[in-house]
Scaffold this active site. Structure first.
Site, PDB file in Angstrom:
ATOM      1  CB  SER A 124      -8.423   0.793   5.508  1.00  0.00           C
ATOM      2  OG  SER A 124      -9.159   1.958   5.267  1.00  0.00           O
ATOM      3  CE  LYS A 183      -3.978   1.970   2.516  1.00  0.00           C
ATOM      4  NZ  LYS A 183      -4.860   1.827   3.697  1.00  0.00           N
ATOM      5  CB  SER A 211      -8.104   3.591   2.520  1.00  0.00           C
ATOM      6  OG  SER A 211      -7.284   3.057   3.534  1.00  0.00           O
TER       7      SER A 211
END
Ligand code: GLN
Length: 451
Positions: free
Chosen positions: A156, A57, A132
């Site tokens: 997330s 990420k 996210s």
């Protein structure tokens, strides 16, 4: 089969699919090939994740590899160090394939808040992958990488895992170092794995968990063997099912899948009962006050001077700050900074921030009490399946409610996993298993027995 083969296979798959899915912000072809060659020629003993292609990420800093947090503000930021989890992955000998898309600064649940482009759900390209960590989930679901790392502040990791039909684990707060994770809400953020199955999650957790003196909130606990916990046995396991997570707003098909899962657990010898976590209804409200307050403070470092993009030709210092921040941050980030700044300002602090902290304590106590009687708490991960791109962008409150089952877990600091539990109208449903602090072994054992 060599590491180079695995890396080429991953690059090929990325090449074939990422034009449509857009999970990656940057593919590090050269770096991945170099790492592969090094691993193939080294005579060292093999690490835990030897040769496995991984995606990261984009809020986890990687030395020399652009780290943008999917924000225009950091569009040119090349970190000069590796996050602790990246160092640990290197020790475990996985291969970093590149950086994955996300909602800007991890604020959002659909990837539509990325400053660059939305990622699409591999199950249905019209739909969001969640967020996210949407890039992290979509990338694993599309078979581009073997596993990925995400971060979870209010859901997330688990929510996109549920939407993309894969496994996502949020560890106990403090189990995995946050050093090198760009902070959103420091008292809630945790890094964790997104994988195809529970066994992989156990391996990745094994590699990244552990005390780190560079993170003052890192827990100094012994790291157990997670993989050996996967015995397939859940006989006698006591499961509590909070009625607040099964009621209003939960899609009937999602609820049905969860009830089926509970029957499966029953058939394997576990027992379950309905319980109550009475303060759950205040979780979303208190989370958005606390997370935004912490974000407003954490994001103060982005001033156009120290990191990232700087406004051109500023008239003076104030103008530099104002324009760098106005131009660099997207709408959702600005919304949270304003909300958080307001909640922390004198005169409102007691009414909002302090009250939210008190509610947080009550929520934590609900969990403590439940865990006196039960080994595990089970719920849907998300009330619905993945929604269509564009469907909720103009409705932040609806968007915030997607996290109703995941947020309390971050407020309490406990571990939770999302595992696939069937489909509703052809889209994946996620089952959430919540455990006692530092009892990832039970969470993983039950999830593994179920999947
Ligand atoms: N969707 C939640 C939010 O927007 C959770 C985000 C996260 O866990 N990083 O804050």
């Amino acid at each position: 089969i060599s590491v180079a083969d695995l890396v080429e296979e991953s690059l090929k798959r990325i090449g074939e699919t990422d034009g449509k899915i857009e999970a990656f912000l940057a593919v590090d072809e050269e770096g991945a090939r170099k790492q592969a060659a090094k691993l193939d020629s080294s005579g060292e003993e093999r690490g835990l994740l030897f040769g496995l292609p991984a995606g990261i990420k984009d809020n986890i800093v990687t030395e020399g590899l652009r780290t943008t947090c999917a924000s225009r503000f950091l569009a040119n930021y090349d970190p000069i160090y590796d996050a602790t989890v990246i160092q640990k992955l290197r020790q475990a000998q996985s291969v970093t394939m590149g950086k994955l898309n996300m909602d800007e600064f991890a604020m959002g649940g659909s990837n539509e808040n990325s400053a660059f482009h939305p990622t699409r759900n591999p199950w249905d390209l019209e739909r969001v992958p969640g967020g996210s960590s949407g890039g992290s989930a979509a990338s694993v679901a599309a078979g581009q990488v073997y596993f990925s790392l995400g971060s979870d502040t209010g859901g997330s990791i688990r929510q996109p895992a549920a939407y993309c039909g894969i496994v996502g684990l949020k560890p106990t707060y403090g189990l995995v170092s946050r050093y090198g994770l760009v902070a959103f809400a420091s008292s809630l953020d945790q890094i964790g794995p997104l994988t195809k199955n529970v066994e992989d999650a156990a391996y990745v957790l094994q590699a990244i968990a552990g005390h780190d003196s560079r993170d003052s909130t890192s827990a100094n606990v012994d790291i157990p063997d997670y993989v050996s916990a996967l015995t397939g046995d859940v006989k006698g396991l006591r499961i509590g099912v909070p009625k607040e997570y099964m009621g209003q707003g939960i899609d009937p098909q999602v609820k049905e899948r969860v009830l089926e899962a509970l029957r499966t657990f029953e058939a394997m010898g576990a027992v379950w009962e309905e319980i109550s976590l009475p303060h759950s209804e205040y979780a979303v409200a208190s989370y958005y006050l606390l997370a935004s307050s912490e974000a407003s403070s954490n994001l103060a470092r982005f001033d156009g001077v120290r990191y990232g993009v700087r406004a051109e030709d500023p008239a003076n210092l104030l103008d530099l700050y104002r324009r760098s921040r106005s131009e660099g941050f997207g709408t959702e980030v600005k919304r949270r900074i304003m909300l958080g700044t307001y909640a922390l300002s004198s005169g409102y602090y007691d009414a909002y921030y302090k009250k939210a902290q008190q509610v947080r304590t009550l929520i934590k106590r609900d969990f403590d009490q439940a865990f006196e009687k039960y080994d595990l708490i089970v719920s849907p991960t998300v009330p619905t399946t993945a929604f269509k791109i564009g469907e909720q962008v103009n409705d932040p409150l609806t968007m915030y409610l997607n996290d109703i089952c995941t947020i309390p877990v971050n407020l309490a600091g406990v571990p939770a996993i999302s595992v696939p539990c069937g489909l509703a109208d052809g889209l994946p449903v996620g089952l959430q298993l919540i455990g006692k602090p530092f009892d990832e072994r039970t969470v993983l054992r039950a999830a593994h027995a179920f999947e």
